[in-house]
Scaffold this motif. Structure first.
Motif, PDB file in Angstrom:
ATOM      1  N   ARG A   1       0.833  -1.208   0.000  1.00 45.70           N
ATOM      2  CA  ARG A   1       0.000   0.000   0.000  1.00 45.70           C
ATOM      3  C   ARG A   1       0.868   1.258   0.000  1.00 45.70           C
ATOM      4  N   GLY A   2       1.960   1.222   0.765  1.00 43.77           N
ATOM      5  CA  GLY A   2       2.854   2.379   0.796  1.00 43.77           C
ATOM      6  C   GLY A   2       3.517   2.627  -0.547  1.00 43.77           C
ATOM      7  N   ALA A   3       3.916   1.543  -1.228  1.00 44.88           N
ATOM      8  CA  ALA A   3       4.553   1.689  -2.545  1.00 44.88           C
ATOM      9  C   ALA A   3       3.569   2.234  -3.566  1.00 44.88           C
ATOM     10  N   LEU A   4       2.346   1.705  -3.564  1.00 45.12           N
ATOM     11  CA  LEU A   4       1.331   2.188  -4.505  1.00 45.12           C
ATOM     12  C   LEU A   4       0.952   3.635  -4.209  1.00 45.12           C
ATOM     13  N   GLY A   5       0.945   4.002  -2.946  1.00 46.24           N
ATOM     14  CA  GLY A   5       0.574   5.365  -2.574  1.00 46.24           C
ATOM     15  C   GLY A   5       1.643   6.395  -2.872  1.00 46.24           C
ATOM     16  N   SER A   6       2.875   5.936  -3.144  1.00 46.76           N
ATOM     17  CA  SER A   6       3.965   6.886  -3.390  1.00 46.76           C
ATOM     18  C   SER A   6       3.742   7.696  -4.663  1.00 46.76           C
ATOM     19  N   GLU A   7       3.152   7.076  -5.663  1.00 46.05           N
ATOM     20  CA  GLU A   7       2.885   7.818  -6.899  1.00 46.05           C
ATOM     21  C   GLU A   7       1.893   8.952  -6.633  1.00 46.05           C
ATOM     22  N   GLY A   8       0.873   8.690  -5.825  1.00 48.26           N
ATOM     23  CA  GLY A   8      -0.086   9.737  -5.491  1.00 48.26           C
ATOM     24  C   GLY A   8       0.568  10.887  -4.749  1.00 48.26           C
ATOM     25  N   THR A   9       1.511  10.563  -3.859  1.00 50.35           N
ATOM     26  CA  THR A   9       2.244  11.618  -3.142  1.00 50.35           C
ATOM     27  C   THR A   9       2.996  12.508  -4.121  1.00 50.35           C
ATOM     28  N   LEU A  10       3.665  11.879  -5.083  1.00 50.94           N
ATOM     29  CA  LEU A  10       4.410  12.641  -6.084  1.00 50.94           C
ATOM     30  C   LEU A  10       3.483  13.489  -6.946  1.00 50.94           C
ATOM     31  N   MET A  11       2.366  12.925  -7.357  1.00 53.97           N
ATOM     32  CA  MET A  11       1.456  13.643  -8.246  1.00 53.97           C
ATOM     33  C   MET A  11       0.722  14.773  -7.535  1.00 53.97           C
ATOM     34  N   ARG A  12       0.718  14.778  -6.211  1.00 57.18           N
ATOM     35  CA  ARG A  12       0.170  15.914  -5.464  1.00 57.18           C
ATOM     36  C   ARG A  12       1.180  17.053  -5.364  1.00 57.18           C
ATOM     37  N   GLY A  13       2.370  16.857  -5.942  1.00 61.24           N
ATOM     38  CA  GLY A  13       3.364  17.920  -5.995  1.00 61.24           C
ATOM     39  C   GLY A  13       4.505  17.775  -5.019  1.00 61.24           C
ATOM     40  N   PHE A  14       4.504  16.704  -4.229  1.00 64.28           N
ATOM     41  CA  PHE A  14       5.581  16.517  -3.249  1.00 64.28           C
ATOM     42  C   PHE A  14       6.702  15.705  -3.884  1.00 64.28           C
ATOM     43  N   THR A  15       7.804  16.375  -4.173  1.00 62.73           N
ATOM     44  CA  THR A  15       8.933  15.699  -4.799  1.00 62.73           C
ATOM     45  C   THR A  15       9.926  15.152  -3.779  1.00 62.73           C
ATOM     46  N   SER A  16       9.797  15.564  -2.516  1.00 62.15           N
ATOM     47  CA  SER A  16      10.646  15.050  -1.435  1.00 62.15           C
ATOM     48  C   SER A  16       9.799  14.925  -0.169  1.00 62.15           C
ATOM     49  N   VAL A  17      10.077  13.887   0.613  1.00 58.93           N
ATOM     50  CA  VAL A  17       9.391  13.722   1.896  1.00 58.93           C
ATOM     51  C   VAL A  17      10.399  13.288   2.946  1.00 58.93           C
ATOM     52  N   ARG A  18      10.203  13.768   4.155  1.00 62.32           N
ATOM     53  CA  ARG A  18      10.968  13.247   5.285  1.00 62.32           C
ATOM     54  C   ARG A  18      10.078  12.239   5.988  1.00 62.32           C
ATOM     55  N   ASP A  19      10.418  10.977   5.842  1.00 64.54           N
ATOM     56  CA  ASP A  19       9.620   9.897   6.409  1.00 64.54           C
ATOM     57  C   ASP A  19      10.017   9.717   7.865  1.00 64.54           C
ATOM     58  N   VAL A  20       9.142  10.126   8.780  1.00 70.43           N
ATOM     59  CA  VAL A  20       9.488  10.130  10.201  1.00 70.43           C
ATOM     60  C   VAL A  20       8.861   8.956  10.938  1.00 70.43           C
TER      61      VAL A  20
END
Length: 256
Positions: free
Chosen positions: A130-149
């Protein structure tokens, strides 16, 4: 002086010829790869975005009716005048606004896409997929970098970096470290008391979260997070959390 049997001499000669051919092929392959790399660096792919308003994060207002030329992964030019780029891929921005990539400084690649009940009903594969599939949605919302805490997002990060799946750049903190009874102690009620030598709870064993009590255990878990590639370590004590950023070049066993 003892003589070398003719059979051994023949085998040695054949091996020498084989080695020479083998190394010649290796050298040729290396040369071809180097030439390809140099060619790619000298002539990167170009993308031209036209008809956009640009907010660059530096100026207060937008750059109206602009054109943006991208070479490889770098922005080469932003201009309100036409940009000549023969052979470039042209994208019509349709009058929309173009902005720099966003950075989410508090994100959970795993936790974002799975319900809390997954701790009881699921396993690490379900959470990770689910996390891998959701990563594309994160990118397409405009977030090109994330700090995974918090979470075990290392495999997803590697796949994104390798271009195997779409997603943002991930700066992982690894599994969050909680104390007994702390914010991330999701163990069932019947899980206590525990004794030395007991097997780790499932979610601890797969690195989705960690538990540590006392300075020696906390130090060990923090070092383990750094060992597996953590950009930072996240600690949970009761309801509060603290994120320790690992300075560039500093050893995970550094004190102070």
């Amino acid at each position: 002086m003892s003589e070398i049997p003719h059979l051994q001499i023949g085998l040695f000669a054949k091996m020498t010829v084989f080695d020479r051919r083998y190394f010649m092929r290796i050298h040729l392959l290396v040369a071809l790869l180097a030439a390809t790399s140099v060619s790619a660096q000298q002539d990167p792919a170009q993308t031209l975005i036209t008809n956009v308003h640009v907010f660059d994060g530096v100026n207060d207002g937008r750059i109206e009716n602009a054109n943006v030329l991208i070479e490889g992964n770098l922005i080469a030019a932003v201009s309100t005048d036409p940009i000549s780029a023969e052979g470039a891929t042209v994208i019509d921005g349709g009058g929309h606004t173009l902005i720099p990539g966003l950075i989410d400084v508090h994100w959970h690649t795993h936790y974002c896409c799975s319900p809390q009940s997954s701790v009881v009903t699921d396993d690490i594969l379900g959470v990770a997929i689910r996390g891998a599939l959701g990563s594309e949605g994160t990118l397409m919302r405009g977030f090109t970098s994330v700090r995974d805490v918090g979470g075990n997002s290392f495999a997803i990060k590697k796949m994104i970096d390798a271009g195997e799946i779409p997603g943002p750049r991930i700066l992982p903190s690894g599994p969050p470290i909680t104390q007994t009874g702390g914010h991330f102690d999701y163990r069932p009620y019947q899980a206590v008391p525990t004794n030395e030598g007991d097997a780790l709870w499932y979610w601890y064993s797969v690195g989705l979260m960690m538990q540590a009590d006392g300075v020696p255990e906390v130090t060990k878990r923090a070092r383990e997070v750094m060992r597996i590639g953590g950009h930072a370590a996240k600690d949970f004590w009761r309801g509060r959390c603290v994120v320790h950023i690992r300075p560039a070049g500093r050893s995970p066993i550094h004190k102070g």
